[in-house]
Design a protein around this motif. Sequence first.
Motif, PDB file in Angstrom:
ATOM      1  N   ALA A 172       0.827  -1.211   0.000  1.00  0.00           N
ATOM      2  CA  ALA A 172       0.000   0.000   0.000  1.00  0.00           C
ATOM      3  C   ALA A 172       0.860   1.259   0.000  1.00  0.00           C
ATOM      4  CB  ALA A 172      -0.927  -0.008   1.210  1.00  0.00           C
ATOM      5  N   HIS A 173       2.028   1.196   0.647  1.00  0.00           N
ATOM      6  CA  HIS A 173       2.951   2.339   0.656  1.00  0.00           C
ATOM      7  C   HIS A 173       3.463   2.625  -0.755  1.00  0.00           C
ATOM      8  CE1 HIS A 173       6.308   4.932   2.040  1.00  0.00           C
ATOM      9  NE2 HIS A 173       6.995   4.314   1.091  1.00  0.00           N
ATOM     10  N   GLU A 174       3.836   1.573  -1.489  1.00  0.00           N
ATOM     11  CA  GLU A 174       4.317   1.771  -2.859  1.00  0.00           C
ATOM     12  C   GLU A 174       3.193   2.280  -3.762  1.00  0.00           C
ATOM     13  OE1 GLU A 174       7.384   1.828  -3.388  1.00  0.00           O
ATOM     14  OE2 GLU A 174       7.944   0.933  -1.476  1.00  0.00           O
ATOM     15  N   VAL A 175       1.978   1.810  -3.527  1.00  0.00           N
ATOM     16  CA  VAL A 175       0.830   2.345  -4.270  1.00  0.00           C
ATOM     17  C   VAL A 175       0.644   3.818  -3.911  1.00  0.00           C
ATOM     18  CG1 VAL A 175      -1.679   2.211  -4.586  1.00  0.00           C
ATOM     19  CG2 VAL A 175      -0.323   0.114  -4.482  1.00  0.00           C
ATOM     20  N   GLY A 176       0.976   4.175  -2.666  1.00  0.00           N
ATOM     21  CA  GLY A 176       0.917   5.574  -2.255  1.00  0.00           C
ATOM     22  C   GLY A 176       1.822   6.444  -3.117  1.00  0.00           C
ATOM     23  N   HIS A 177       2.983   5.913  -3.492  1.00  0.00           N
ATOM     24  CA  HIS A 177       3.871   6.657  -4.396  1.00  0.00           C
ATOM     25  C   HIS A 177       3.233   6.805  -5.779  1.00  0.00           C
ATOM     26  CE1 HIS A 177       7.187   7.225  -1.737  1.00  0.00           C
ATOM     27  NE2 HIS A 177       7.433   5.940  -1.571  1.00  0.00           N
ATOM     28  N   GLY A 217      -2.282   4.326   5.011  1.00  0.00           N
ATOM     29  CA  GLY A 217      -3.263   4.327   6.090  1.00  0.00           C
ATOM     30  C   GLY A 217      -4.670   4.596   5.584  1.00  0.00           C
ATOM     31  N   VAL A 218      -4.782   5.507   4.614  1.00  0.00           N
ATOM     32  CA  VAL A 218      -6.091   5.800   4.011  1.00  0.00           C
ATOM     33  C   VAL A 218      -6.650   4.538   3.361  1.00  0.00           C
ATOM     34  CG1 VAL A 218      -7.269   7.069   2.164  1.00  0.00           C
ATOM     35  CG2 VAL A 218      -5.650   8.255   3.661  1.00  0.00           C
ATOM     36  N   TRP A 219      -5.779   3.820   2.644  1.00  0.00           N
ATOM     37  CA  TRP A 219      -6.223   2.555   2.041  1.00  0.00           C
ATOM     38  C   TRP A 219      -6.755   1.609   3.110  1.00  0.00           C
ATOM     39  CZ3 TRP A 219      -3.548  -1.931   3.519  1.00  0.00           C
ATOM     40  CH2 TRP A 219      -4.139  -3.111   3.035  1.00  0.00           C
ATOM     41  N   ALA A 220      -5.996   1.443   4.198  1.00  0.00           N
ATOM     42  CA  ALA A 220      -6.393   0.510   5.254  1.00  0.00           C
ATOM     43  C   ALA A 220      -7.729   0.913   5.877  1.00  0.00           C
ATOM     44  CB  ALA A 220      -5.304   0.445   6.324  1.00  0.00           C
ATOM     45  N   HIS A 221      -7.943   2.216   6.033  1.00  0.00           N
ATOM     46  CA  HIS A 221      -9.200   2.721   6.602  1.00  0.00           C
ATOM     47  C   HIS A 221     -10.397   2.256   5.782  1.00  0.00           C
ATOM     48  CE1 HIS A 221     -12.025   5.716   8.351  1.00  0.00           C
ATOM     49  NE2 HIS A 221     -12.496   5.773   7.113  1.00  0.00           N
ATOM     50  N   HIS A 222     -10.284   2.401   4.464  1.00  0.00           N
ATOM     51  CA  HIS A 222     -11.406   2.040   3.593  1.00  0.00           C
ATOM     52  C   HIS A 222     -11.468   0.537   3.338  1.00  0.00           C
ATOM     53  CE1 HIS A 222     -12.616   6.178   2.604  1.00  0.00           C
ATOM     54  NE2 HIS A 222     -11.325   6.461   2.650  1.00  0.00           N
ATOM     55  N   ALA A 223     -10.308  -0.110   3.310  1.00  0.00           N
ATOM     56  CA  ALA A 223     -10.278  -1.550   3.034  1.00  0.00           C
ATOM     57  C   ALA A 223     -10.980  -2.345   4.124  1.00  0.00           C
ATOM     58  CB  ALA A 223      -8.834  -2.027   2.884  1.00  0.00           C
ATOM     59  N   LYS A 224     -10.865  -1.880   5.361  1.00  0.00           N
ATOM     60  CA  LYS A 224     -11.491  -2.626   6.460  1.00  0.00           C
ATOM     61  C   LYS A 224     -13.012  -2.572   6.381  1.00  0.00           C
ATOM     62  CE  LYS A 224     -11.191   1.204   9.821  1.00  0.00           C
ATOM     63  NZ  LYS A 224     -12.614   1.494   9.976  1.00  0.00           N
ATOM     64  N   ASN A 225     -13.525  -1.623   5.615  1.00  0.00           N
ATOM     65  CA  ASN A 225     -14.974  -1.524   5.443  1.00  0.00           C
ATOM     66  C   ASN A 225     -15.434  -2.113   4.109  1.00  0.00           C
ATOM     67  OD1 ASN A 225     -15.324  -0.091   7.901  1.00  0.00           O
ATOM     68  ND2 ASN A 225     -14.680   1.799   6.887  1.00  0.00           N
ATOM     69  N   MET A 226     -14.481  -2.675   3.361  1.00  0.00           N
ATOM     70  CA  MET A 226     -14.826  -3.252   2.065  1.00  0.00           C
ATOM     71  C   MET A 226     -14.521  -4.746   2.089  1.00  0.00           C
ATOM     72  SD  MET A 226     -13.482  -0.011  -0.253  1.00  0.00           S
ATOM     73  CE  MET A 226     -13.934  -0.690  -1.847  1.00  0.00           C
ATOM     74  N   GLU A 227     -13.652  -5.215   1.205  1.00  0.00           N
ATOM     75  CA  GLU A 227     -13.418  -6.652   1.100  1.00  0.00           C
ATOM     76  C   GLU A 227     -12.516  -7.205   2.190  1.00  0.00           C
ATOM     77  OE1 GLU A 227     -12.058  -7.669  -2.779  1.00  0.00           O
ATOM     78  OE2 GLU A 227     -14.073  -7.902  -3.553  1.00  0.00           O
ATOM     79  N   LEU A 228     -11.424  -6.497   2.484  1.00  0.00           N
ATOM     80  CA  LEU A 228     -10.483  -7.026   3.463  1.00  0.00           C
ATOM     81  C   LEU A 228     -11.068  -6.951   4.867  1.00  0.00           C
ATOM     82  CD1 LEU A 228      -6.988  -5.691   2.338  1.00  0.00           C
ATOM     83  CD2 LEU A 228      -7.965  -7.943   2.008  1.00  0.00           C
ATOM     84  N   TRP A 274       2.016   9.060  10.706  1.00  0.00           N
ATOM     85  CA  TRP A 274       1.305   9.398   9.474  1.00  0.00           C
ATOM     86  C   TRP A 274       0.476   8.227   8.947  1.00  0.00           C
ATOM     87  CZ3 TRP A 274       0.170  14.004   7.609  1.00  0.00           C
ATOM     88  CH2 TRP A 274       0.883  15.089   8.095  1.00  0.00           C
ATOM     89  N   PHE A 275       0.957   7.008   9.133  1.00  0.00           N
ATOM     90  CA  PHE A 275       0.125   5.863   8.755  1.00  0.00           C
ATOM     91  C   PHE A 275      -1.137   5.834   9.613  1.00  0.00           C
ATOM     92  CE2 PHE A 275      -1.426   1.581   9.486  1.00  0.00           C
ATOM     93  CZ  PHE A 275      -1.636   1.136   8.187  1.00  0.00           C
ATOM     94  N   LYS A 276      -0.961   6.046  10.903  1.00  0.00           N
ATOM     95  CA  LYS A 276      -2.100   6.003  11.823  1.00  0.00           C
ATOM     96  C   LYS A 276      -3.089   7.124  11.524  1.00  0.00           C
ATOM     97  CE  LYS A 276      -3.158   5.383  16.721  1.00  0.00           C
ATOM     98  NZ  LYS A 276      -2.598   5.355  18.104  1.00  0.00           N
ATOM     99  N   LYS A 277      -2.575   8.294  11.137  1.00  0.00           N
ATOM    100  CA  LYS A 277      -3.468   9.408  10.801  1.00  0.00           C
ATOM    101  C   LYS A 277      -4.323   9.062   9.589  1.00  0.00           C
ATOM    102  CE  LYS A 277      -3.562  14.379   9.849  1.00  0.00           C
ATOM    103  NZ  LYS A 277      -2.769  15.629   9.691  1.00  0.00           N
ATOM    104  N   GLY A 278      -3.717   8.453   8.582  1.00  0.00           N
ATOM    105  CA  GLY A 278      -4.473   8.037   7.407  1.00  0.00           C
ATOM    106  C   GLY A 278      -5.489   6.969   7.751  1.00  0.00           C
ATOM    107  N   PHE A 279      -5.096   6.047   8.624  1.00  0.00           N
ATOM    108  CA  PHE A 279      -5.982   4.956   9.020  1.00  0.00           C
ATOM    109  C   PHE A 279      -7.180   5.478   9.808  1.00  0.00           C
ATOM    110  CE2 PHE A 279      -7.310   1.621  12.000  1.00  0.00           C
ATOM    111  CZ  PHE A 279      -7.551   0.570  11.116  1.00  0.00           C
TER     112      PHE A 279
END
Length: 295
Positions: A172-177, A217-228, A274-279
Amino acid sequence: MKWRSNRRSTNVDDRRGASSGRSSGGGLNPMLIGLLLKLVTSKKGLIIVAIVAGVMYFTGNNPLNFLTGNTNNQIQNTTYKGSAKENELAAFSNRVLRSTEDVWNKIIPNYKEPTLVLFTGSVTSACGGASSATGPFYCPGDDKLYIDLSFFEEMARKLNAPGDFAQAYVIAHEVGHHIQNLTGMNRKVQSMRGKISQTEYNKLSVMLELQADFYAGVWAHHAKNMELILDAGDLKEALNAAHAIGDDRLQKQSTGRVVPDSFTHGTSAQRMRWFKKGFETGDVNQGDTFNARSL
């Protein structure tokens, strides 16, 4: 983290077991050269040569390769069979990439999905050649992220950062780039190279990396409410991974001392923050590390 039942991504380029070098080919083929000379001496032959050359040009092939017999830029090892553990990591990485696609397609209109390249040993990208020692990286020149799956084993063994969600954080970090490449932030930072001191450029690099952590972190926030589906302890795994790859911790482990001016990715505390803030927020607008009062 429950991932096995999730959908697969179609944007995975599995190059495991492939040679990253160009094939050596051979010398000029005398028979083909003789045929070519006959063709170019007639009007009809010239038309045929022009058509063939045009087709090869627009399909990205070098016409000279036709004469030398060198037609492969990369030699695929079709007999490569990874271990059961490695193949499971490949399947896992595929599902995580698909999850990032689902999340960012939801957040960014007309999102351009990146490609995940799995390799072993070494690989060639639009950014040049790289070995496994480089670690996972994103190349803005071809919109691809590159990972040798052995890195995940090193995370657990050398960095003491095990767990599937820790591995998902890396992807997810590399996707962030990639997100930064789409927004133009990568280019803005790179354009400053040589215009400011190395110390100042390192600070920009830290901001870039911390923003990629935020996007993870933003990805993880939304992913937990979707498929993952996150298990208890998954967030701790990701934060532990962010802590493990902080510049201060890595420098202290390798040299016994810490040189803040040489940081390029941020401290352990910064990466976790910063990861936690996004999450916690899931809001991409809160990830402006470049104008933050403090990192």
